[in-house]
Write an enzyme that holds these catalytic residues in place. Structure first.
Site, PDB file in Angstrom:
ATOM      1  N   GLU A 127      36.066  42.422  44.308  1.00 34.76           N
ATOM      2  CA  GLU A 127      34.770  41.932  44.790  1.00 34.76           C
ATOM      3  C   GLU A 127      34.064  42.896  45.739  1.00 34.76           C
ATOM      4  OE1 GLU A 127      35.025  37.868  46.185  1.00 34.76           O
ATOM      5  OE2 GLU A 127      35.571  37.125  44.212  1.00 34.76           O
ATOM      6  N   GLU A 227      40.053  35.020  39.482  1.00 29.77           N
ATOM      7  CA  GLU A 227      40.283  34.035  40.549  1.00 29.77           C
ATOM      8  C   GLU A 227      39.477  32.801  40.232  1.00 29.77           C
ATOM      9  OE1 GLU A 227      39.043  35.244  44.462  1.00 29.77           O
ATOM     10  OE2 GLU A 227      40.338  36.998  44.516  1.00 29.77           O
TER      11      GLU A 227
END
Ligand SMILES: *[C@@H]1O[C@H](CO)[C@@H](O)[C@H](O)[C@H]1NC(C)=O
Ligand SMILES: *[C@@H]1O[C@H](CO)[C@@H](O)[C@H](O)[C@H]1NC(C)=O
Length: 308
Positions: A127, A227
């Site tokens: 990320e 995720e």
């Protein structure tokens, strides 16, 4: 538009669902609740709990060398435990803040190739494009460097689903990667639990659709939900998204088990509660606890039946 994307994924993914269900994995922190680095024995205890309570065969880690200044050397600690347990590890490199070289060295020091199937692959970054902590060009350079050392390994990167879907990751899709990890959290989109499954499927469909389009193939890259999860009891509400073990269980059964049935591999965030973890801040500036996202308590007790 959302529904068109969803429809194309139904057509593409449906045949997979008949022959294969996706693989469940867990995101795994490398710190004990007291703030010390996990050792091989700690990871062995993690794997014992995961094997006894779930169908998961794989975990992913985030950083290799350091965590908050501790020299954890996670790859050297976790790989022997994984091999003994018959589990696989997707090893993470956390390159933010100039950490790439040290992180890569910690992976090399573990000699992952000597662990056979227990070495699942390597992810570079998590990320960071979303956070703005590195650029797509940085990432491509690091991926090329990892590829030089591990020519036959499964290599990829993780970022938010919308980054993959909106075109900002296109040059990563066409770089020398095998794995695309698209993270998606209806919780962080402030969705009520009643709309969470629809929101999650829509997000994953948009990311997968873009990856298939840009890579010019349905299976050129291994698309994984890197995720997903829902905070349990003790967690913070985010807009209409309410924390609680009941909602986590609903989300697990409906959204996560649902997408596994469609043939998509998933890493659940996360395996164990991390009472030492700092809070995080959402797009709306609201601060949320990150301490109660485990499918298990920090004492490794399953919060509910963790089978689909
Ligand atoms: C794409 O999504 C990423 C991740 O959320 C965001 O940072 C970026 O600004 C978006 N880019 C465009 C062009 O919308
Ligand atoms: C439910 O999720 C869908 C798909 O993401 C979205 O389009 C819709 O706006 C959501 N509904 C609400 C009430 O937020």
């Amino acid at each position: 538009m959302h529904y068109r994307a969803l429809l194309s994924v139904i057509i593409l993914v449906a045949p997979l669902a008949v022959s294969a269900v996706g693989t469940l994995g867990f995101c795994l922190g490398n710190m004990n609740p007291d703030g010390s680095c996990k050792t091989t024995a700690d990871f062995a205890a993690d794997f014992t709990a995961i094997k006894a309570n779930t169908d998961a065969k794989v975990v992913r880690t985030y950083s290799a060398s350091d965590q908050d200044g501790h020299p954890c050397n996670t790859p050297s600690q976790i790989l022997p435990a994984a091999k003994a347990a018959g589990m696989q590890v997707l090893l993470g490199i956390w390159p933010d803040g100039g950490g790439y070289t040290k992180e890569k060295a910690a992976i090399d020091a573990a000699n992952p190739a000597s662990f056979g199937d227990s070495f699942y692959g390597i992810t570079v970054g998590s990320e960071g494009i979303y956070r703005g902590t590195y650029t797509v060009e940085d990432l491509i350079g690091w991926i090329q460097d990892v590829r030089k050392s591990y020519p036959n390994a499964q290599i990829g990167t993780a970022d938010t689903w919308n980054g993959w879907a909106n075109g900002s990751m296109d040059s990563i899709i066409t770089s020398d990667i095998n794995l695309v990890l698209a993270n998606g959290f209806p919780y962080w989109q402030y969705q009520a639990i009643s709309n969470a499954t629809e929101s999650y499927f829509d997000a994953m469909a948009q990311a997968l659709g873009r990856v298939q389009e840009v890579s010019k193939g349905l299976n050129k890259l291994h698309f994984i939900n890197g995720e997903t999860g829902w905070p349990g009891t003790g967690g913070t509400a985010a807009g209409a998204a309410i924390a609680g073990d009941d909602n986590m269980k609903t989300y697990w059964q409906s959204a996560m088990c649902g997408l596994l049935d469609w043939g998509v591999d998933i890493f659940w965030f996360e395996a164990f509660d991390e009472p030492n973890k700092p809070d995080s801040t959402g797009d709306n500036g609201q601060v949320s606890s990150e301490q109660h996202w485990g499918a298990f308590s920090s004492g490794r007790i399953a919060k509910f039946d963790l089978h689909c």
